[in-house]
Design a protein around this motif. Structure first.
Motif, short mmCIF file in Angstrom:
data_model
loop_
_atom_site.label_atom_id
_atom_site.label_comp_id
_atom_site.label_asym_id
_atom_site.label_seq_id
_atom_site.Cartn_x
_atom_site.Cartn_y
_atom_site.Cartn_z
N UNK A 189 0.86 -1.18 0.00
CA UNK A 189 0.00 0.00 0.00
C UNK A 189 0.89 1.23 0.00
N UNK A 190 0.53 2.22 -0.79
CA UNK A 190 1.30 3.46 -0.78
C UNK A 190 0.40 4.61 -0.37
N UNK A 191 1.03 5.58 0.27
CA UNK A 191 0.38 6.87 0.47
C UNK A 191 1.03 7.84 -0.50
N UNK A 192 0.22 8.65 -1.16
CA UNK A 192 0.74 9.58 -2.14
C UNK A 192 0.25 10.98 -1.79
N UNK A 193 1.19 11.90 -1.75
CA UNK A 193 0.81 13.29 -1.50
C UNK A 193 1.17 14.16 -2.68
N UNK A 194 0.20 14.48 -3.50
CA UNK A 194 0.47 15.49 -4.53
C UNK A 194 -0.20 16.78 -4.10
N UNK A 195 -0.27 17.75 -5.01
CA UNK A 195 -0.81 19.05 -4.61
C UNK A 195 -2.24 18.92 -4.11
N UNK A 196 -3.05 18.13 -4.82
CA UNK A 196 -4.46 18.02 -4.45
C UNK A 196 -4.62 17.40 -3.07
N UNK A 197 -3.95 16.26 -2.83
CA UNK A 197 -4.10 15.59 -1.54
C UNK A 197 -3.67 16.49 -0.39
N UNK A 198 -2.49 17.12 -0.55
CA UNK A 198 -1.97 17.88 0.58
C UNK A 198 -2.84 19.10 0.88
N UNK A 199 -3.39 19.72 -0.18
CA UNK A 199 -4.22 20.91 0.09
C UNK A 199 -5.52 20.48 0.78
N UNK A 200 -6.05 19.30 0.42
CA UNK A 200 -7.26 18.83 1.09
C UNK A 200 -6.96 18.49 2.54
N UNK A 201 -5.78 17.91 2.78
CA UNK A 201 -5.38 17.60 4.17
C UNK A 201 -5.30 18.88 4.98
N UNK A 202 -4.68 19.90 4.39
CA UNK A 202 -4.55 21.17 5.10
C UNK A 202 -5.93 21.77 5.39
N UNK A 203 -6.82 21.71 4.39
CA UNK A 203 -8.17 22.25 4.59
C UNK A 203 -8.88 21.53 5.73
N UNK A 204 -8.77 20.20 5.75
CA UNK A 204 -9.41 19.43 6.81
C UNK A 204 -8.88 19.81 8.18
N UNK A 205 -7.55 19.92 8.29
CA UNK A 205 -6.96 20.21 9.59
C UNK A 205 -7.38 21.58 10.08
N UNK A 206 -7.40 22.57 9.18
CA UNK A 206 -7.79 23.93 9.59
C UNK A 206 -9.26 23.95 10.01
N UNK A 207 -10.11 23.29 9.21
CA UNK A 207 -11.53 23.23 9.57
C UNK A 207 -11.71 22.56 10.93
N UNK A 208 -10.94 21.48 11.15
CA UNK A 208 -11.08 20.73 12.40
C UNK A 208 -10.77 21.61 13.60
N UNK A 209 -9.78 22.51 13.46
CA UNK A 209 -9.42 23.36 14.59
C UNK A 209 -10.60 24.22 15.01
N UNK A 210 -11.24 24.89 14.04
CA UNK A 210 -12.35 25.79 14.41
C UNK A 210 -13.54 25.01 14.92
N UNK A 211 -13.79 23.85 14.31
CA UNK A 211 -14.90 23.02 14.78
C UNK A 211 -14.66 22.59 16.22
#
Lengths: 513, 118
Positions: free
Chosen positions: A71-93
């Motif tokens: 199994x591989x994990x892949x971080x391209x621009x799309x994945x990493x920006x979605x990860x960042x969005x999730x983390x930021x949203x999670x903080x405010x929530x």
């Protein structure tokens, strides 16, 4: 090979059991660990997004097994920006959940929250379809717990519907995976992209079925009409911070569609031709229309917000269904906007609920803190409807621009503009009933004024609105980055070669094996 | 062999879909269980049905069956089993709480809904 790419999965996965086992009876310790964990996640996600921003495809091979075998994990621009969005949203929530006391109204909120984050972030990062299924299940099972957090009959009933619908979705997902494996013999996305291309034009029955099933599964997650029936009840009944976090869960479906249908089944592939323009685009237009009509028809504020989520997902899917670089770039810009706007609307709905008996759209006496709440509602409704000056307006402009000159351009423009008008009417009606007509109702004589919401609750909602404003002010930079993401998605060769060609264990057959 | 497997998958899927479309929770859960059984068998056969062949590579064995679907099935079984347990618990809670096991929304929700503050 650095290990940072797996940190967004491992960190919540370690934190959640720790919170359950060691801090079960101490809500204060849970809160501290949860906040610190999310802050660390933001730092890691920011670092990953920075590392991927120059076009590098980050790769993590679990157990050092080479790609088609491990199994591989892949971080391209799309994945990493979605990860960042999730983390930021999670903080405010999380700030909202703590300040409003929602996390203390039932057990294990923080642990489930961390597991939920683990599932979402894993789904964004994985490069393997079966692993995507597993992360879907992780995020779903955590969401089942969060959805019925704090109990209550209505919530449990809505929870049953939600779980049943998603179980059927999971079963469909497995059918799709089985069909794909039977046809190609692999489930690694990059490897699939190579192999699907080689399938003989006369023997595409199995892979066609699989592609359609997979689209259905992701459409269920993305709440695309006519597969949206699970969303209004469950989002309306879920606790407000949970519903706000769920704003990113529909985007997981959108992300999966973008990923799979640019990488594995691109639009120029004869196997799946017609899938996106004949089926996906009309369905997206339909969900945009139905979502916004639902906004107008809703009798309760929480259902109104839930329908606006369907509408804005329709908007995202309209843009995705164009499957052009401009369309995907506009969709990504709108995904960020729609996540933040949906989340803040759910938080504002909960602020409205504080001090009121219910969320029915009927005039009731004004409550403490109603002025700021009304202001927040006004701004977030503007954002969701797509009026200037906020980013929803720019997002819609980008989508309209991307749709310019396509076959269904007239339909797209009519539905997008018409649904905007309907949603404006719906939100205006809700706002005037909730906040203006309330002024004409005198409170009962013996009424004890309820406490206003905590200040930090307003800070959390205001913080999300600040992010929306920043998303508007820096629209040029954000859009040029989403354009770069789209360009990377439509040039999948570096992604594929990074995943398939990076050596690891088993990459060269050795003696004795 | 192929006929048995294919008809088993087909019958279980058909029965599962029929039950999933029922109105009450219990048949729906049974239907979902049947669907997951069907999908487990389906996954199992996605690596080609082959009788009497080991899934493990050994010396002096020439025919073997694909081991990956078996690992996939194992994961799928565990997940669907856990999910079924969760849905049974949640629907039991909903049934005991509201004394009603209809799956769909009630047409007219009561006006005085609780605030959910447990």
């Amino acid at each position: 090979m650095t290990h940072w790419l797996i940190a967004p999965v491992v960190l919540p996965a370690m934190l959640a059991p720790f919170i359950v086992l060691a801090a079960r009876f101490h809500i204060g310790i849970q809160r501290v660990f949860s906040i610190v964990g999310v802050l660390t996640l933001i730092a890691i996600a920011g670092g990953l997004a920075w590392a991927a921003s120059d076009g590098t495809v980050l790769l993590y091979q679990l157990g050092d097994w080479a790609a088609p075998f491990g199994i591989v994990l892949v971080g391209d621009k799309l994945s990493t920006i979605m990860v960042l969005l999730t983390a930021v949203l999670a903080l405010f929530v999380l700030i909202y959940a703590i300040s409003s006391g929602w996390d203390d109204r039932g057990w294990h909120f923080h642990a489930l929250f961390q597991f939920q984050l683990m599932g979402i972030l894993g789904a964004f990062l994985t490069g393997d379809l079966f692993n995507l299924f597993v992360f879907f299940e992780v995020l779903l099972i955590a969401s089942y717990g969060l959805m019925i957090h704090a109990g209550g009959n209505e919530r449990l009933r809505a929870g049953v519907q939600y779980v049943l619908f998603n179980l059927i979705g999971s079963t469909l997902f497995l059918f799709a995976l089985g069909a794909i494996y039977a046809e190609t013999g692999t489930l690694n996305m990059a490897d699939l992209a190579n192999r699907v291309d080689l399938i003989d034009a006369g023997e595409t029955v199995g892979i066609r079925v699989a592609a359609v099933l997979l689209l259905l599964v992701f459409a269920i997650k993305a709440a695309l009409v006519p597969l949206h029936f699970w969303l209004p009840s469950s989002y309306a009944e879920a606790p407000a911070p949970v519903a706000a976090l769920f704003a990113i869960m529909t985007k997981v479906g959108a992300y999966a569609i973008i990923r799979v249908y640019t990488l594995i089944f691109p639009t120029d592939l004869s196997v799946t031709s017609g899938l996106h323009d004949v089926w996906l685009l009309p369905a997206a237009l339909l969900s945009l229309a139905i979502g916004m009509v639902g906004v107008l028809a809703a009798k309760r504020l929480d259902r109104l917000v839930a329908f606006s989520i369907i509408g804005s997902m329709g908007m995202v899917m309209v843009s995705i269904a164009l499957f052009s670089p401009e369309g995907i770039a506009a969709a990504l810009y709108y995904i960020v906007h729609s996540t933040l706007a949906g989340a803040v609307l759910f938080l504002v709905a909960d602020l409205v609920r504080t001090g009121r008996a219910d969320l029915n759209l009927t005039p009731q006496p004004p409550v403490a803190g109603a002025t700021i709440t009304a202001g927040l509602f006004f701004i977030s409704a503007i954002a969701m409807c797509g009026l200037p000056p906020l980013s929803g307006f720019l997002g819609k402009l980008l989508v309209l621009d991307a749709a310019y000159g396509t076959d269904l351009m007239v339909w797209t423009w009519v539905v997008v503009l018409g649904s905007s008008l309907i949603s404006i009417v719906g939100f205006a009606r809700a706002g005037s009933v909730l906040f203006w007509k309330a002024q004409s109702i005198a409170p009962p004589q013996d009424a004890v004024p309820k406490a206003p919401p905590a200040t930090m609750s307003f800070v959390a909602a205001g913080g999300l609105i600040t992010l929306l404003a920043a998303h508007t002010v820096f629209a040029g930079q954000v859009h040029s980055y989403t354009t770069a993401i789209a360009a990377q998605l439509f040039e999948p060769a570096p992604y594929i070669s990074t995943v398939v060609d990076t050596p690891g264990k088993l990459s060269e057959p050795t003696e004795g094996h | 062999m192929e006929l048995i497997l294919a008809s088993a998958i087909g019958i279980m899927t058909a029965a599962g879909i029929y039950l999933v479309l029922r109105l009450r929770t219990f048949p729906v859960i049974l239907g979902i269980s049947l669907l997951t059984y069907a999908v487990n068998v389906f996954l199992f056969t996605s690596g080609r049905a082959r009788v009497g062949a080991p899934p493990v590579l050994r010396d002096d064995i020439t025919t073997y069956t694909d081991p990956l679907p078996q690992a996939l099935v194992l994961t799928a079984i565990v997940i669907s089993f856990g999910m079924t347990a969760v849905i049974v618990m949640i629907s039991l809670g909903a049934f005991l709480g509201s004394d009603d096991d209809q799956v769909n929304d009630q047409p007219d929700p009561p006006q005085d809904r609780s605030e959910g503050s447990s």
